[in-house]
Design a protein around this motif. Structure first.
Motif, PDB file in Angstrom:
ATOM      1  N   ASP A   1       0.823  -1.215   0.000  1.00 53.12           N
ATOM      2  CA  ASP A   1       0.000   0.000   0.000  1.00 53.12           C
ATOM      3  C   ASP A   1       0.858   1.265   0.000  1.00 53.12           C
ATOM      4  O   ASP A   1       0.364   2.367   0.229  1.00 53.12           O
ATOM      5  N   ASP A   2       2.153   1.116  -0.283  1.00 48.33           N
ATOM      6  CA  ASP A   2       3.077   2.245  -0.399  1.00 48.33           C
ATOM      7  C   ASP A   2       3.629   2.276  -1.814  1.00 48.33           C
ATOM      8  O   ASP A   2       3.455   1.336  -2.589  1.00 48.33           O
ATOM      9  N   TYR A   3       4.338   3.338  -2.133  1.00 45.39           N
ATOM     10  CA  TYR A   3       5.035   3.388  -3.410  1.00 45.39           C
ATOM     11  C   TYR A   3       6.255   4.283  -3.281  1.00 45.39           C
ATOM     12  O   TYR A   3       6.341   5.115  -2.393  1.00 45.39           O
ATOM     13  N   PHE A   4       7.214   4.058  -4.191  1.00 50.28           N
ATOM     14  CA  PHE A   4       8.461   4.813  -4.202  1.00 50.28           C
ATOM     15  C   PHE A   4       8.358   6.017  -5.118  1.00 50.28           C
ATOM     16  O   PHE A   4       7.771   5.932  -6.204  1.00 50.28           O
ATOM     17  N   ASP A   5       9.016   7.093  -4.741  1.00 51.42           N
ATOM     18  CA  ASP A   5       9.328   8.173  -5.671  1.00 51.42           C
ATOM     19  C   ASP A   5      10.269   7.572  -6.713  1.00 51.42           C
ATOM     20  O   ASP A   5      11.034   6.642  -6.401  1.00 51.42           O
ATOM     21  N   LYS A   6      10.263   8.067  -7.931  1.00 50.31           N
ATOM     22  CA  LYS A   6      11.062   7.463  -9.007  1.00 50.31           C
ATOM     23  C   LYS A   6      12.569   7.482  -8.736  1.00 50.31           C
ATOM     24  O   LYS A   6      13.314   6.701  -9.315  1.00 50.31           O
ATOM     25  N   ASN A   7      13.029   8.345  -7.850  1.00 51.30           N
ATOM     26  CA  ASN A   7      14.457   8.431  -7.520  1.00 51.30           C
ATOM     27  C   ASN A   7      14.809   7.809  -6.175  1.00 51.30           C
ATOM     28  O   ASN A   7      15.936   7.956  -5.698  1.00 51.30           O
ATOM     29  N   ALA A   8      13.885   7.109  -5.549  1.00 54.35           N
ATOM     30  CA  ALA A   8      14.097   6.588  -4.197  1.00 54.35           C
ATOM     31  C   ALA A   8      15.337   5.696  -4.105  1.00 54.35           C
ATOM     32  O   ALA A   8      16.171   5.887  -3.215  1.00 54.35           O
ATOM     33  N   LEU A   9      15.461   4.719  -4.983  1.00 54.84           N
ATOM     34  CA  LEU A   9      16.603   3.793  -4.902  1.00 54.84           C
ATOM     35  C   LEU A   9      17.920   4.513  -5.142  1.00 54.84           C
ATOM     36  O   LEU A   9      18.910   4.255  -4.452  1.00 54.84           O
ATOM     37  N   LYS A  10      17.941   5.410  -6.096  1.00 53.24           N
ATOM     38  CA  LYS A  10      19.154   6.154  -6.409  1.00 53.24           C
ATOM     39  C   LYS A  10      19.604   6.983  -5.203  1.00 53.24           C
ATOM     40  O   LYS A  10      20.785   7.007  -4.847  1.00 53.24           O
ATOM     41  N   ILE A  11      18.668   7.624  -4.550  1.00 50.03           N
ATOM     42  CA  ILE A  11      18.995   8.450  -3.390  1.00 50.03           C
ATOM     43  C   ILE A  11      19.486   7.585  -2.234  1.00 50.03           C
ATOM     44  O   ILE A  11      20.504   7.883  -1.602  1.00 50.03           O
ATOM     45  N   LEU A  12      18.786   6.498  -1.952  1.00 49.87           N
ATOM     46  CA  LEU A  12      19.160   5.644  -0.825  1.00 49.87           C
ATOM     47  C   LEU A  12      20.506   4.955  -1.040  1.00 49.87           C
ATOM     48  O   LEU A  12      21.346   4.915  -0.139  1.00 49.87           O
ATOM     49  N   ILE A  13      20.721   4.411  -2.232  1.00 49.95           N
ATOM     50  CA  ILE A  13      21.954   3.657  -2.492  1.00 49.95           C
ATOM     51  C   ILE A  13      23.183   4.554  -2.414  1.00 49.95           C
ATOM     52  O   ILE A  13      24.259   4.117  -1.999  1.00 49.95           O
ATOM     53  N   ASN A  14      23.035   5.817  -2.775  1.00 50.63           N
ATOM     54  CA  ASN A  14      24.171   6.748  -2.727  1.00 50.63           C
ATOM     55  C   ASN A  14      24.669   6.985  -1.305  1.00 50.63           C
ATOM     56  O   ASN A  14      25.812   7.384  -1.117  1.00 50.63           O
ATOM     57  N   GLU A  15      23.854   6.732  -0.317  1.00 51.18           N
ATOM     58  CA  GLU A  15      24.247   6.944   1.071  1.00 51.18           C
ATOM     59  C   GLU A  15      25.151   5.837   1.608  1.00 51.18           C
ATOM     60  O   GLU A  15      25.729   5.965   2.680  1.00 51.18           O
ATOM     61  N   PHE A  16      25.297   4.749   0.855  1.00 56.26           N
ATOM     62  CA  PHE A  16      26.107   3.625   1.313  1.00 56.26           C
ATOM     63  C   PHE A  16      27.577   3.733   0.915  1.00 56.26           C
ATOM     64  O   PHE A  16      28.318   2.759   1.008  1.00 56.26           O
ATOM     65  N   ASP A  17      28.015   4.896   0.472  1.00 55.86           N
ATOM     66  CA  ASP A  17      29.425   5.072   0.124  1.00 55.86           C
ATOM     67  C   ASP A  17      30.328   4.823   1.323  1.00 55.86           C
ATOM     68  O   ASP A  17      31.441   4.358   1.186  1.00 55.86           O
ATOM     69  N   ASP A  18      29.835   5.122   2.509  1.00 56.86           N
ATOM     70  CA  ASP A  18      30.581   4.892   3.752  1.00 56.86           C
ATOM     71  C   ASP A  18      30.355   3.443   4.185  1.00 56.86           C
ATOM     72  O   ASP A  18      29.221   3.036   4.432  1.00 56.86           O
ATOM     73  N   GLU A  19      31.418   2.659   4.292  1.00 56.83           N
ATOM     74  CA  GLU A  19      31.323   1.242   4.674  1.00 56.83           C
ATOM     75  C   GLU A  19      30.746   1.030   6.073  1.00 56.83           C
ATOM     76  O   GLU A  19      30.314  -0.058   6.408  1.00 56.83           O
ATOM     77  N   ASN A  20      30.775   2.060   6.907  1.00 61.28           N
ATOM     78  CA  ASN A  20      30.260   1.950   8.267  1.00 61.28           C
ATOM     79  C   ASN A  20      28.741   2.069   8.336  1.00 61.28           C
ATOM     80  O   ASN A  20      28.159   1.831   9.388  1.00 61.28           O
ATOM     81  N   ILE A  21      28.122   2.425   7.237  1.00 61.22           N
ATOM     82  CA  ILE A  21      26.666   2.585   7.221  1.00 61.22           C
ATOM     83  C   ILE A  21      26.035   1.235   6.896  1.00 61.22           C
ATOM     84  O   ILE A  21      26.378   0.588   5.910  1.00 61.22           O
ATOM     85  N   GLY A  22      25.112   0.798   7.753  1.00 60.64           N
ATOM     86  CA  GLY A  22      24.454  -0.495   7.579  1.00 60.64           C
ATOM     87  C   GLY A  22      23.020  -0.385   7.119  1.00 60.64           C
ATOM     88  O   GLY A  22      22.469  -1.333   6.579  1.00 60.64           O
ATOM     89  N   MET A  23      22.389   0.790   7.345  1.00 60.35           N
ATOM     90  CA  MET A  23      21.012   0.976   6.887  1.00 60.35           C
ATOM     91  C   MET A  23      20.764   2.449   6.610  1.00 60.35           C
ATOM     92  O   MET A  23      21.399   3.320   7.201  1.00 60.35           O
ATOM     93  N   VAL A  24      19.850   2.673   5.679  1.00 61.88           N
ATOM     94  CA  VAL A  24      19.489   4.029   5.274  1.00 61.88           C
ATOM     95  C   VAL A  24      17.977   4.093   5.142  1.00 61.88           C
ATOM     96  O   VAL A  24      17.346   3.161   4.619  1.00 61.88           O
ATOM     97  N   PHE A  25      17.408   5.180   5.618  1.00 59.50           N
ATOM     98  CA  PHE A  25      15.968   5.387   5.460  1.00 59.50           C
ATOM     99  C   PHE A  25      15.705   6.866   5.330  1.00 59.50           C
ATOM    100  O   PHE A  25      16.535   7.692   5.716  1.00 59.50           O
ATOM    101  N   GLY A  26      14.579   7.180   4.766  1.00 59.09           N
ATOM    102  CA  GLY A  26      14.263   8.583   4.538  1.00 59.09           C
ATOM    103  C   GLY A  26      12.979   9.004   5.226  1.00 59.09           C
ATOM    104  O   GLY A  26      12.383   8.255   5.996  1.00 59.09           O
TER     105      GLY A  26
END
Length: 159
Positions: A93-118
């Motif tokens: 019953d939810d949906y993604f903005d068309k750029n959701a994956l691109k925005i979230l995946i870019n936050e994983f550049d730091d190896e210490n990050i284990g999860m990202v949410f907006g």
């Protein structure tokens, strides 16, 4: 299906046929396309099965029909099936903005990050935005315990 996708997206569904097409199409319309999509129908009794049958032949979608076992079991099935380096759940019953994956995946550049949410929007059935759920500014002195992540739409490293 991509053999080693960057992201596994899984949609859990139980009687959300009214919203299911919008959820699936929001995944397929992402600007970031290196993903696999797993849809788990958890014993729906509405028109969900009929809707999902239309997507069954698409090579980038895996559909699992099961009896009603609940969200924890559906989550475990998705984790067992996931091939991606990252995983994210989208409720039907939810949906993604068309750029959701691109925005979230870019936050994983730091190896210490284990999860990202907006942040997310609260909407009515007509699609009108009623409000926004804003997260804390984690760049300040805030710990994770101050605002736990909502399980849906939170991307994790699968390792």
């Amino acid at each position: 299906m991509n053999n080693q996708p960057k992201i596994t997206i899984y949609i859990t569904n139980h009687n959300y046929g009214e919203y299911l097409v919008q959820a699936i199409d929001s995944v397929l319309g992402q600007t970031f396309q290196d993903f696999e999509l797993i849809i788990i129908d958890d014993g729906s009794t509405d028109n969900s099965r009929k809707i999902l049958k239309k997507y069954e032949k698409m090579t980038d979608i895996k559909i699992i029909f099961q009896g009603n076992h609940g969200l924890p079991i559906s989550n475990n099935i998705a984790l067992q099936q996931a091939k991606g380096e990252y995983i994210i759940r989208l409720d039907a019953d939810d949906y993604f903005d068309k750029n959701a994956l691109k925005i979230l995946i870019n936050e994983f550049d730091d190896e210490n990050i284990g999860m990202v949410f907006g942040d997310w929007y609260i909407m009515n059935q007509k699609g009108d935005v009623l409000g926004i759920e804003k997260r804390h500014d984690f760049d300040k002195d805030v710990s994770l315990y101050d605002q736990p992540a909502h399980g849906a739409c939170t991307m994790f490293r699968t390792k």
